[in-house]
Each structure stands twice: as C-alpha cells, then as structure tokens.
Design a protein around this motif. Structure first.
Motif, PDB file in Angstrom:
ATOM      1  N   ASP A 164       0.830  -1.205   0.000  1.00  0.00           N
ATOM      2  CA  ASP A 164       0.000   0.000   0.000  1.00  0.00           C
ATOM      3  C   ASP A 164       0.866   1.257   0.000  1.00  0.00           C
ATOM      4  O   ASP A 164       0.571   2.241  -0.688  1.00  0.00           O
ATOM      5  N   SER A 165       1.951   1.219   0.778  1.00  0.00           N
ATOM      6  CA  SER A 165       2.815   2.395   0.856  1.00  0.00           C
ATOM      7  C   SER A 165       3.564   2.623  -0.452  1.00  0.00           C
ATOM      8  O   SER A 165       3.760   3.770  -0.869  1.00  0.00           O
ATOM      9  N   ILE A 166       3.962   1.547  -1.106  1.00  0.00           N
ATOM     10  CA  ILE A 166       4.635   1.689  -2.406  1.00  0.00           C
ATOM     11  C   ILE A 166       3.691   2.318  -3.421  1.00  0.00           C
ATOM     12  O   ILE A 166       4.060   3.230  -4.179  1.00  0.00           O
ATOM     13  N   GLN A 167       2.445   1.844  -3.444  1.00  0.00           N
ATOM     14  CA  GLN A 167       1.475   2.360  -4.404  1.00  0.00           C
ATOM     15  C   GLN A 167       1.116   3.821  -4.139  1.00  0.00           C
ATOM     16  O   GLN A 167       0.655   4.524  -5.042  1.00  0.00           O
ATOM     17  N   SER A 168       1.318   4.287  -2.903  1.00  0.00           N
ATOM     18  CA  SER A 168       0.934   5.654  -2.564  1.00  0.00           C
ATOM     19  C   SER A 168       2.056   6.663  -2.748  1.00  0.00           C
ATOM     20  O   SER A 168       1.871   7.847  -2.476  1.00  0.00           O
ATOM     21  N   LEU A 169       3.224   6.209  -3.225  1.00  0.00           N
ATOM     22  CA  LEU A 169       4.360   7.123  -3.356  1.00  0.00           C
ATOM     23  C   LEU A 169       4.066   8.309  -4.265  1.00  0.00           C
ATOM     24  O   LEU A 169       4.559   9.408  -4.037  1.00  0.00           O
ATOM     25  N   ALA A 170       3.264   8.077  -5.283  1.00  0.00           N
ATOM     26  CA  ALA A 170       3.026   9.136  -6.268  1.00  0.00           C
ATOM     27  C   ALA A 170       1.809   9.994  -5.944  1.00  0.00           C
ATOM     28  O   ALA A 170       1.492  10.911  -6.708  1.00  0.00           O
ATOM     29  N   ASN A 171       1.134   9.728  -4.832  1.00  0.00           N
ATOM     30  CA  ASN A 171      -0.076  10.513  -4.566  1.00  0.00           C
ATOM     31  C   ASN A 171       0.287  11.938  -4.136  1.00  0.00           C
ATOM     32  O   ASN A 171       1.431  12.210  -3.767  1.00  0.00           O
ATOM     33  N   PRO A 172      -0.683  12.847  -4.170  1.00  0.00           N
ATOM     34  CA  PRO A 172      -0.378  14.263  -3.936  1.00  0.00           C
ATOM     35  C   PRO A 172      -0.324  14.670  -2.462  1.00  0.00           C
ATOM     36  O   PRO A 172      -0.242  15.871  -2.168  1.00  0.00           O
ATOM     37  N   ILE A 173      -0.356  13.712  -1.542  1.00  0.00           N
ATOM     38  CA  ILE A 173      -0.287  14.062  -0.116  1.00  0.00           C
ATOM     39  C   ILE A 173       1.186  14.192   0.271  1.00  0.00           C
ATOM     40  O   ILE A 173       1.750  13.382   0.987  1.00  0.00           O
ATOM     41  N   GLY A 174       1.816  15.242  -0.239  1.00  0.00           N
ATOM     42  CA  GLY A 174       3.216  15.479   0.034  1.00  0.00           C
ATOM     43  C   GLY A 174       4.118  14.988  -1.087  1.00  0.00           C
ATOM     44  O   GLY A 174       3.755  14.123  -1.891  1.00  0.00           O
ATOM     45  N   SER A 175       5.337  15.524  -1.110  1.00  0.00           N
ATOM     46  CA  SER A 175       6.322  15.137  -2.122  1.00  0.00           C
ATOM     47  C   SER A 175       7.065  13.879  -1.690  1.00  0.00           C
ATOM     48  O   SER A 175       6.938  13.418  -0.554  1.00  0.00           O
ATOM     49  N   VAL A 176       7.858  13.337  -2.592  1.00  0.00           N
ATOM     50  CA  VAL A 176       8.692  12.183  -2.247  1.00  0.00           C
ATOM     51  C   VAL A 176       9.660  12.560  -1.124  1.00  0.00           C
ATOM     52  O   VAL A 176       9.906  11.773  -0.205  1.00  0.00           O
ATOM     53  N   PHE A 177      10.193  13.785  -1.172  1.00  0.00           N
ATOM     54  CA  PHE A 177      11.095  14.233  -0.116  1.00  0.00           C
ATOM     55  C   PHE A 177      10.381  14.260   1.235  1.00  0.00           C
ATOM     56  O   PHE A 177      10.939  13.863   2.261  1.00  0.00           O
ATOM     57  N   ASP A 178       9.128  14.741   1.239  1.00  0.00           N
ATOM     58  CA  ASP A 178       8.339  14.736   2.474  1.00  0.00           C
ATOM     59  C   ASP A 178       8.238  13.314   3.038  1.00  0.00           C
ATOM     60  O   ASP A 178       8.372  13.095   4.244  1.00  0.00           O
ATOM     61  N   PHE A 223      12.097  20.766  10.324  1.00  0.00           N
ATOM     62  CA  PHE A 223      12.475  19.450   9.801  1.00  0.00           C
ATOM     63  C   PHE A 223      12.554  19.440   8.277  1.00  0.00           C
ATOM     64  O   PHE A 223      13.200  18.570   7.692  1.00  0.00           O
ATOM     65  N   GLY A 224      11.865  20.377   7.625  1.00  0.00           N
ATOM     66  CA  GLY A 224      11.890  20.449   6.175  1.00  0.00           C
ATOM     67  C   GLY A 224      10.630  19.997   5.485  1.00  0.00           C
ATOM     68  O   GLY A 224      10.593  19.903   4.252  1.00  0.00           O
ATOM     69  N   PHE A 225       9.572  19.697   6.235  1.00  0.00           N
ATOM     70  CA  PHE A 225       8.314  19.296   5.607  1.00  0.00           C
ATOM     71  C   PHE A 225       7.713  20.471   4.851  1.00  0.00           C
ATOM     72  O   PHE A 225       7.768  21.625   5.302  1.00  0.00           O
ATOM     73  N   SER A 226       7.134  20.187   3.703  1.00  0.00           N
ATOM     74  CA  SER A 226       6.579  21.232   2.840  1.00  0.00           C
ATOM     75  C   SER A 226       5.228  21.718   3.360  1.00  0.00           C
ATOM     76  O   SER A 226       4.547  21.036   4.134  1.00  0.00           O
ATOM     77  N   ASP A 227       4.838  22.906   2.905  1.00  0.00           N
ATOM     78  CA  ASP A 227       3.517  23.426   3.261  1.00  0.00           C
ATOM     79  C   ASP A 227       2.416  22.503   2.754  1.00  0.00           C
ATOM     80  O   ASP A 227       1.349  22.402   3.360  1.00  0.00           O
ATOM     81  N   SER A 228       2.673  21.818   1.649  1.00  0.00           N
ATOM     82  CA  SER A 228       1.676  20.917   1.080  1.00  0.00           C
ATOM     83  C   SER A 228       1.331  19.783   2.035  1.00  0.00           C
ATOM     84  O   SER A 228       0.156  19.535   2.332  1.00  0.00           O
ATOM     85  N   ILE A 229       2.324  19.077   2.559  1.00  0.00           N
ATOM     86  CA  ILE A 229       2.023  17.949   3.448  1.00  0.00           C
ATOM     87  C   ILE A 229       1.540  18.437   4.811  1.00  0.00           C
ATOM     88  O   ILE A 229       0.764  17.752   5.480  1.00  0.00           O
ATOM     89  N   ILE A 230       1.973  19.615   5.215  1.00  0.00           N
ATOM     90  CA  ILE A 230       1.470  20.173   6.476  1.00  0.00           C
ATOM     91  C   ILE A 230      -0.027  20.440   6.359  1.00  0.00           C
ATOM     92  O   ILE A 230      -0.803  20.091   7.257  1.00  0.00           O
ATOM     93  N   ARG A 231      -0.456  21.039   5.240  1.00  0.00           N
ATOM     94  CA  ARG A 231      -1.877  21.340   5.055  1.00  0.00           C
ATOM     95  C   ARG A 231      -2.704  20.076   4.879  1.00  0.00           C
ATOM     96  O   ARG A 231      -3.780  19.962   5.463  1.00  0.00           O
ATOM     97  N   ARG A 232      -2.223  19.132   4.103  1.00  0.00           N
ATOM     98  CA  ARG A 232      -3.049  17.994   3.705  1.00  0.00           C
ATOM     99  C   ARG A 232      -2.993  16.822   4.676  1.00  0.00           C
ATOM    100  O   ARG A 232      -3.928  16.014   4.709  1.00  0.00           O
TER     101      ARG A 232
END
Length: 476
Positions: free
Chosen positions: A143-157, A191-200
């Motif tokens: 499940d985690s592998i399949q979710s790598l490309a979803n928009p809930i944060g970047s790969v770096f996040d 820590f470096g988390f993006s605004d995108s993953i913080i919001r979502r």
C-alpha cells in the motif's frame, strides 16, 4: 504516501475532555464494580475525581495497602473517558482512540481483557475530491509503495518520516517531555516538511490529536505522540472506551468508590497549625477528613475552583481549553462504502469536518448486527451554530465525500459538544509539574503532564509517590 508510523489520534483528554448531561434514551455503559452508598467520616487518603488520573492514584494507593476513598461527582467512573449506550450503539463521549504503546498504560491495564480492536495502520486523506491512502510501510508495504506518487506530500516529504521516527525512538520519554520546545508547526518546518504535506496531512491528523489545526501545541507533545504511534497499535476496546476506566475501578476494593458525591472545597491546613490533615467538604455539607492527605484528580478548571489561592500548578493563568464536537450517525451496515477499519482525514482545507470513521468497521460490537456506526469529529465548539445546523452541514459536506444517496440516509444518534476536551498545551509548558499543592494536598491530571491517556495515568502515580515521600519525611 510512505510513513513510518501509524497515524491515528490518541484519546483526547479530550485527554483527556468533558462531561455530558444524560438525555432521553441514553444510558451510561454498565460498570463491573459496585460503588458504595455511604462513607466513613475519615480515611487514609481522599481522592477527588474518578477519571483516569484519580483511578490510577487509587490503584497505586491500593497496591501499597493504604486506605482511601475515591469521590466522584457524576454517576459513573471515567471522567472524560465514558461510553453511552444509545439504541444499541456504543457512543464514546468524543473521538477517542487508545494507543497500545502508552508506557504507563502498559503497566496498569490488562490488554487482553479489553479485547482491543485495531485500526488500519494508515489513513485515507480526502483531497481534490478523491481519497489518497497513507500507510505504514512496516504493516502495509505494498500500500505504501502504491501511494508514493499521490499528492499528499512530495517524495522528499515521505522520506523525512524515517529520520523523524529514528529521532524520537532514540530519546527516553522523560527526555522528550523536558526537551527544548517550540510550536509543532515550527518544528515541522524546521524538519523540512513542505507546506503541502502540512496542510493535507499534519493539520487534520495532529490537529485531530491536539484539537488544534494551527498546530501551535508544544513540540514535546508532538514527539511523545509520534513515538507512541511508531511503537504501538491504535485500537478501541470492544466494549467502548469506557471499558478502560471500568477495568481500573473493578480492581479496587469494595466500598472504596462513592459516586454522585461532589466535593465543593478542600481545607488545606497550614504546616505548623497543628490542626491535622486536610479535609474535604461535599455539596451536601458533609465533611470527610483524611489522615494522610488529599489528591485532587479533577479537570484543570475544577481544580482551580477547588484550590483557590493554592500554589503551583493550578493557580497559573489558564490558557483557553481545547474543544471539539463529535457527531454520531447510524446506517445500514451493508451500505458502508469500505470494509477497512480506517480513519478518514479532511486534507482539502475546506469545510468543518476534521476526521471521521466507520466505528463498526473497527469494532463490530459498537453497533447492532445489521447497523453501522459513523463517528464524525470537528475541532472547536461552533457556538454560533445550532445542533441542527451543524448536523445539516456535516451531512452536506460528507455527501461530497461519499455521495448524496448514501449519506442522505444516515440517521443522527447524538451530538457531543465537549467544551474541555484537553488543556491547551502551547509553549511554554511544564509537562513534569510538581504534584504537591500544599500541606498534605496533591494534584494529578493531564494538565500536569501530557494531554493523553498516558499522561493522566502517569500523573496519578506521581501524586501518590509525592504523598508517600512527604509522609516518609514526617515519620523520619
């Protein structure tokens, strides 16, 4: 999205949380102990409040063969951790989830007897009119592998979760709770988390834990919760969250708990007055004297009222309490859109729903055989909206998630408005407060430690330990 923890909110003391007046067709979940109907005029220790902190204190007194009397103002034990039975459904008073890795809980509770039912180690985030899965790769690798490309944060996040997990696992709980602190939102950005993953993700997830979508809560509490989530499962007792305090109460001696007994004042003696140990006065005018001391185990606002003019920790200026609203609905179990015991998070940044889940997917015993229970949580009290308006808005909003035809058929069961869900734990905080209030008087509760189930249990033990230290010094 790949994460290295199981993201579900713990119990909110709500901590940690509230008292709700009974309504028609609602009964408290039955307890397995028999409270006493009368009481002695004196005892070894008087404990005020039968929430988790007071029950923990009583448990430790009992283990040391110290006589005590536990006084509770309401009609059952549990404080904010209660379960009501409504039309065959088990309704926890507010959204509360038990984390099995809580260290103090592991010492006090017998997990097998609770028949814990686990959540899926992940969540589904509603964003851009779709659901996106967040999974723990240690439990649900594919499940985690399949979710790598979803928009809930970047790969770096997603990669940042690994060092964050290692960082908290390398620290002791005491070190975490006394470390340098800053608001959680600032910590995440550091820590470096993006605004995108913080919001979502972080706002609905940790916002649901802290009842604080702004994420101003101390980083100490963030680190402690993050560690517990990384180490444990997230679960519900099969008989409701109220089964936890009831288990503690059932282990106490007969005739040690007195319900419907509201304490209105605590008489704190001056150390050199020679007038004896502190006493408490009940609402009916009766006075109970303690021989060893009094432990005040009530919510912070009540503690301030009971102990006016006392020293730290209860006379410090209170911050506004964290509040929440929880709505319950029923539906046909055959119509539930998913079978997984998963939490749904609102990552859209719009609307009033923060999180929801189908409780009977987690614990089928939460509802009748053919019916499902829906739990919906909001952050704040929404004082400007009536219950009817809130219910209509929740239905409208979730119809966009699951469809009008399904959500439109839901039957409302009950709405809980919880004014005191947790103490506000924005910096600066002291999560290791001294429980000693005055001569022979001690306090415990989540406002002295972390706003979690575990913090309440830990504070009960610390209050007893402080009392015993003082008495040992007196005898010496």
């Amino acid at each position: 999205m790949t994460v290295f923890l199981s993201p579900f909110p713990p119990p909110q003391y709500a901590h940690h949380q509230h008292r709700v007046l009974p309504k028609p067709q609602v009964s408290s979940f039955s307890s397995s102990f028999q409270p006493i109907q009368s009481h002695p005029k004196s005892t070894g220790v008087v404990v005020i409040g039968a929430g988790l902190a007071g029950l923990a204190a009583a448990t430790h007194l009992n283990s040391r063969n110290i006589p005590f009397l536990l006084l509770e103002a309401s009609d059952a034990v549990g404080g904010r951790v209660r379960t009501d039975v409504v039309d065959g459904f088990l309704l926890d008073r507010g959204f509360q989830i038990f984390i099995t890795a809580y260290p103090e809980a592991q010492k006090l509770l017998h997990y097998p007897s609770l028949n814990l039912r686990n959540f899926y180690s992940g969540a589904r985030v509603y964003y851009n009119s779709q659901f996106h899965t967040v999974s723990n790769p240690l439990r649900h690798f594919w499940d985690s592998i399949q979710s790598l490309a979803n928009p809930i944060g970047s790969v770096f996040d997603k990669l940042l979760f690994a060092p964050t997990t290692l960082r908290v696992l390398s620290k002791s709980d005491d070190k975490i709770l006394t470390s340098e602190e800053l608001p959680t939102i600032d910590l995440l950005r550091r820590f470096g988390f993006s605004d995108s993953i913080i919001r979502r993700f972080f706002r609905p997830f940790f916002g649901g834990i802290f009842f604080d979508r702004e994420l101003e809560t101390t980083s100490r509490l963030f680190h402690f919760i993050f560690k517990c989530l990384a180490l444990g499962d997230n679960a519900l007792p099969a008989n409701g969250i109220g089964a936890i305090p009831e288990q503690l109460a059932a282990k106490l001696p007969p005739n040690s708990i007195l319900l419907n007994s509201k304490v209105v004042s605590v008489d704190i003696k001056e150390p050199d007055s020679g007038s004896g140990s502190p006493s408490v006065r009940l609402e009916n005018g009766e006075v109970i004297r303690s021989e060893l001391g009094v432990i005040v185990a009530v919510e912070e606002p009540q503690a301030v009222k009971l102990l006016p003019g006392s020293s730290e920790p209860v006379t410090v200026k209170q911050k506004p309490a964290r509040s929440t609203v929880c709505l319950y609905f029923s539906m046909d179990r055959s119509q539930v859109p998913v079978r997984d015991p998963v939490l749904f998070l609102n990552g859209s940044g719009m609307g009033i729903v923060n999180n929801m889940f189908f409780a009977t997917n987690v614990a089928p015993s939460y509802g009748p055989v053919e019916k499902a229970l829906v739990s919906v949580s909001l952050i704040g009290m929404f004082e400007g909206m009536s219950d009817d308006d809130l219910r209509a808005e929740v239905i409208r909003e979730l119809s966009g998630w699951f469809g009008d035809s399904m959500v439109g058929s839901w039957r409302h069961l009950r709405t809980y408005r919880i004014g005191f869900a947790q103490p506000d734990q924005r910096p600066p905080t002291d999560l290791m407060k001294n429980p000693r209030i005055g001569s022979g008087v001690y306090a415990c509760g989540d406002h002295l430690t972390s706003a979690t189930f575990d913090g309440a249990l830990l504070s009960g033990r610390r209050a007893v330990e402080a009392l015993l230290r003082d008495k040992a010094l007196v005898r010496g």
